[in-house]
Design an enzyme around this catalytic site. Structure first.
Site, PDB file in Angstrom:
ATOM      1  N   HIS A 215       0.875  -1.173   0.000  1.00  0.00           N
ATOM      2  CA  HIS A 215       0.000   0.000   0.000  1.00  0.00           C
ATOM      3  C   HIS A 215       0.918   1.231   0.000  1.00  0.00           C
ATOM      4  O   HIS A 215       2.026   1.178   0.552  1.00  0.00           O
ATOM      5  CB  HIS A 215      -0.835  -0.049   1.274  1.00  0.00           C
ATOM      6  CG  HIS A 215      -1.877   1.015   1.418  1.00  0.00           C
ATOM      7  ND1 HIS A 215      -1.569   2.288   1.837  1.00  0.00           N
ATOM      8  CD2 HIS A 215      -3.207   0.997   1.216  1.00  0.00           C
ATOM      9  CE1 HIS A 215      -2.680   3.006   1.896  1.00  0.00           C
ATOM     10  NE2 HIS A 215      -3.698   2.244   1.518  1.00  0.00           N
TER      11      HIS A 215
ATOM     12  N   ASP B  80       3.405  -4.752   7.644  1.00  0.00           N
ATOM     13  CA  ASP B  80       2.117  -4.065   7.617  1.00  0.00           C
ATOM     14  C   ASP B  80       1.006  -5.110   7.721  1.00  0.00           C
ATOM     15  O   ASP B  80       0.751  -5.844   6.765  1.00  0.00           O
ATOM     16  CB  ASP B  80       2.022  -3.273   6.293  1.00  0.00           C
ATOM     17  CG  ASP B  80       0.695  -2.566   6.131  1.00  0.00           C
ATOM     18  OD1 ASP B  80      -0.181  -2.718   7.001  1.00  0.00           O
ATOM     19  OD2 ASP B  80       0.528  -1.868   5.105  1.00  0.00           O
TER      20      ASP B  80
ATOM     21  N   GLN C  55      -4.268  -5.467   6.814  1.00  0.00           N
ATOM     22  CA  GLN C  55      -5.320  -6.303   6.208  1.00  0.00           C
ATOM     23  C   GLN C  55      -5.291  -7.738   6.729  1.00  0.00           C
ATOM     24  O   GLN C  55      -6.092  -8.561   6.282  1.00  0.00           O
ATOM     25  CB  GLN C  55      -5.174  -6.330   4.670  1.00  0.00           C
ATOM     26  CG  GLN C  55      -5.382  -4.994   3.995  1.00  0.00           C
ATOM     27  CD  GLN C  55      -6.837  -4.519   3.997  1.00  0.00           C
ATOM     28  OE1 GLN C  55      -7.763  -5.250   4.336  1.00  0.00           O
ATOM     29  NE2 GLN C  55      -7.040  -3.270   3.604  1.00  0.00           N
TER      30      GLN C  55
ATOM     31  N   LYS D 213      -9.852  -0.832  10.775  1.00  0.00           N
ATOM     32  CA  LYS D 213     -10.070  -2.005   9.902  1.00  0.00           C
ATOM     33  C   LYS D 213     -10.354  -3.253  10.730  1.00  0.00           C
ATOM     34  O   LYS D 213     -10.468  -4.354  10.202  1.00  0.00           O
ATOM     35  CB  LYS D 213      -8.850  -2.238   9.016  1.00  0.00           C
ATOM     36  CG  LYS D 213      -8.632  -1.125   7.980  1.00  0.00           C
ATOM     37  CD  LYS D 213      -7.534  -1.516   7.023  1.00  0.00           C
ATOM     38  CE  LYS D 213      -6.942  -0.336   6.299  1.00  0.00           C
ATOM     39  NZ  LYS D 213      -7.820   0.252   5.290  1.00  0.00           N
TER      40      LYS D 213
ATOM     41  N   CYS E  59      -4.828   2.647  -3.572  1.00  0.00           N
ATOM     42  CA  CYS E  59      -3.556   3.146  -3.004  1.00  0.00           C
ATOM     43  C   CYS E  59      -2.427   2.144  -3.222  1.00  0.00           C
ATOM     44  O   CYS E  59      -1.600   1.919  -2.330  1.00  0.00           O
ATOM     45  CB  CYS E  59      -3.686   3.479  -1.522  1.00  0.00           C
ATOM     46  SG  CYS E  59      -4.958   4.671  -1.164  1.00  0.00           S
TER      47      CYS E  59
HETATM   48  N1  7TS Z   1      -1.692  -0.768   4.659  1.00  0.00           N
HETATM   49  C1  7TS Z   1      -2.632  -1.508   4.040  1.00  0.00           C
HETATM   50  C2  7TS Z   1      -2.295  -2.899   3.598  1.00  0.00           C
HETATM   51  C3  7TS Z   1      -3.879  -0.973   3.800  1.00  0.00           C
HETATM   52  O1  7TS Z   1      -4.804  -1.705   3.189  1.00  0.00           O
HETATM   53  C4  7TS Z   1      -4.169   0.339   4.221  1.00  0.00           C
HETATM   54  C5  7TS Z   1      -5.478   1.014   3.939  1.00  0.00           C
HETATM   55  C6  7TS Z   1      -3.158   1.053   4.882  1.00  0.00           C
HETATM   56  C7  7TS Z   1      -1.934   0.470   5.084  1.00  0.00           C
HETATM   57  C8  7TS Z   1      -3.367   2.446   5.381  1.00  0.00           C
HETATM   58  O2  7TS Z   1      -4.311   2.460   6.390  1.00  0.00           O
HETATM   59  P1  7TS Z   1      -4.803   3.860   6.990  1.00  0.00           P
HETATM   60  O3  7TS Z   1      -5.784   3.467   8.037  1.00  0.00           O
HETATM   61  O4  7TS Z   1      -3.595   4.511   7.560  1.00  0.00           O
HETATM   62  O5  7TS Z   1      -5.400   4.622   5.875  1.00  0.00           O
HETATM   63  N2  7TS Z   1      -6.198   0.472   2.905  1.00  0.00           N
HETATM   64  C9  7TS Z   1      -7.340   0.907   2.403  1.00  0.00           C
HETATM   65  C10 7TS Z   1      -8.029   0.207   1.425  1.00  0.00           C
HETATM   66  O6  7TS Z   1      -7.649  -0.843   0.941  1.00  0.00           O
HETATM   67  N3  7TS Z   1      -9.157   0.882   1.105  1.00  0.00           N
HETATM   68  O7  7TS Z   1      -9.205   1.995   1.837  1.00  0.00           O
HETATM   69  C11 7TS Z   1      -8.094   2.016   2.654  1.00  0.00           C
END
Ligand code: 7TS
Length: 405
Positions: A117, A194, A197, A220, A360
């Site tokens: 990401h 990371d 997910q 999440k 992203c």
């Molecule tokens: N890493 C992964 C694997 C992600 O899927 C996401 C967000 C992030 C980091 C960043 O998370 P945040 O909470 O700091 O924004 N992914 C997604 C997505 O897949 N759709 O919306 C946000």
């Protein structure tokens, strides 16, 4: 327990008619979490670590109790290895700025997977550019997986940092992170994992994985938005400089010099999102109550069903590894010849929420030779009925688009 029973705990799923298939972006919240946040503001809101009065002490105790809960949840050795941030993005930036800027130098290498990401990619680009290091990528094979050969050819004695996503937010591929961590350590590199997910779906044991840093977002995994987590090994965090500077992260401040507070406060400058932390504690309690075994059982059934039903639709391309045991709750797809934003809009008109776009992960999609997909992402409150509504809506969309093709 069935997803039909679990849904009753989620007010939004009761109040709205839509089929929610965007839990990869953010999950819905159970009543316990919503109420825990309300209770905090109603009964013990105060700025922790500040006041000597009992209300502030109580807020501090509740806040720190969640830190201990997170540590136990991911099997960290010490509570102070848990740093609260705004989100996974901020956690990853903390590592890039506080560790990367001080430990990556000219001639060194930073190795990422092509599945990262942007949150675990753009900060490392900045580090590599600023410090004159080389940024390298581990590419995936045709089955959307990172092979051992690829891992071993990219991580070398020059590698200082390896950034790896546990589960891809586009492909749902579960990467062989134990292999990567092990190999990186053999080469003397630190690993930034990371788990944004993966942790909503599977138990994360930081001691078993042995990654040096682990980042994720509460939102999440059923918690409120605005609370992120960074786990770091104590001996590494202790040696690092602060990321943000200001109140609460200091020991003594003189006109020209400052000494810093010990962990974890050194990395928690300013007033924190206490309500978010309390909500995170309730989210962990909820996940533990349902149990990862149940979560995994429900998801594997519903996601397999979705994969099988979507595979029957010959007008769509699916981007999923054929090795089903390496696949989590994300299914990216396209209706052949139709832009994913158009597909997502028509699905929305039929009451189905999916995300469309590059998720992203532009370098990944570019590597795949496409610029966007639709993505259905599942959680343990999704039912087979949700899947049927998705496939029916897909058939309807295709019938509509067919006229113009
Ligand atoms: N890493 C992964 C694997 C992600 O899927 C996401 C967000 C992030 C980091 C960043 O998370 P945040 O909470 O700091 O924004 N992914 C997604 C997505 O897949 N759709 O919306 C946000």
């Amino acid at each position: 327990m069935s997803p039909e029973e679990i849904r009753k705990d989620f007010p939004l799923l009761q109040n709205r008619k839509e089929v929610y298939l965007d839990s990869g972006a953010t999950t819905q919240k159970p009543l316990e979490v919503i109420e825990a946040v309300g209770e905090y503001y109603k009964n013990y809101n105060a700025n922790p670590h500040r006041g000597a009065y009992s209300l502030s002490v109580e807020a501090t105790e509740k806040y720190e109790a969640v830190r201990a809960k997170v540590a136990k949840f991911i099997n960290a050795r010490y509570s102070e290895e848990i740093i609260f941030s705004k989100n996974a993005t901020e956690s990853l930036n903390l590592v890039a700025y506080s560790y990367g800027m001080d430990n990556v130098n000219s001639g060194d290498e930073v190795v990422l997977s092509i599945m990262e990401h942007h949150a675990n990619l753009v900060p490392w680009q900045h580090v590599a550019k600023t410090k004159g290091a080389t940024l390298k990528y581990m590419y995936m094979n045709d089955e959307f997986e990172l092979t051992d050969e690829e891992i071993e050819s990219k991580i070398t004695d020059k590698t200082k940092v390896v950034g790896i996503v546990h589960v891809s937010n586009v492909l749902g591929t579960i990467n062989n992170v134990k292999k990567i961590i092990n190999y990186a350590h053999k080469k003397g590199a630190v690993v930034v994992l990371d788990v944004s997910q993966s942790i909503p779906h599977m138990r994360i044991d930081v001691q078993d994985l042995d990654a040096d840093f682990i980042a994720f977002s509460g939102h999440k995994m059923l918690a409120p938005l605005g609370i992120g987590i960074l786990y770091g090994k104590r001996e590494i965090l202790n040696k690092m400089n602060p990321f943000l500077r200001g109140g609460d992260m200091i020991e003594y401040v003189y006109e020209q010099e400052t000494t810093f507070a010990p962990l974890p406060n050194k990395f928690e400058a300013g007033t924190q999102n206490v309500g978010g932390v309390i909500g995170l504690g309730a989210a962990i309690d909820y996940i533990e109550k349902i149990g990862y075994d149940t979560i995994e059982k429900i998801e594997s059934e519903v996601v397999s069903y979705a994969y099988d039903e979507m595979s029957k639709l010959d007008f769509i391309d699916l981007y999923v590894t054929p090795n089903r045991e390496n696949h989590s709750g994300v299914i990216s797809f396209n209706i052949k010849g139709v832009h994913p934003h158009d597909v997502a809009s028509i699905l929305d008109a039929n009451g189905v929420c999916v995300r469309s776009g590059n998720h992203c992960a532009q370098p990944l999609l570019r590597f795949m030779g496409i610029d966007s997909t639709c993505r259905a992402s599942f959680y343990f409150y999704n039912t087979k009925e949700d899947v049927d509504k998705l496939t029916q809506a897909l058939k309807k969309s295709y019938e509509m688009f067919k006229k113009y093709m």
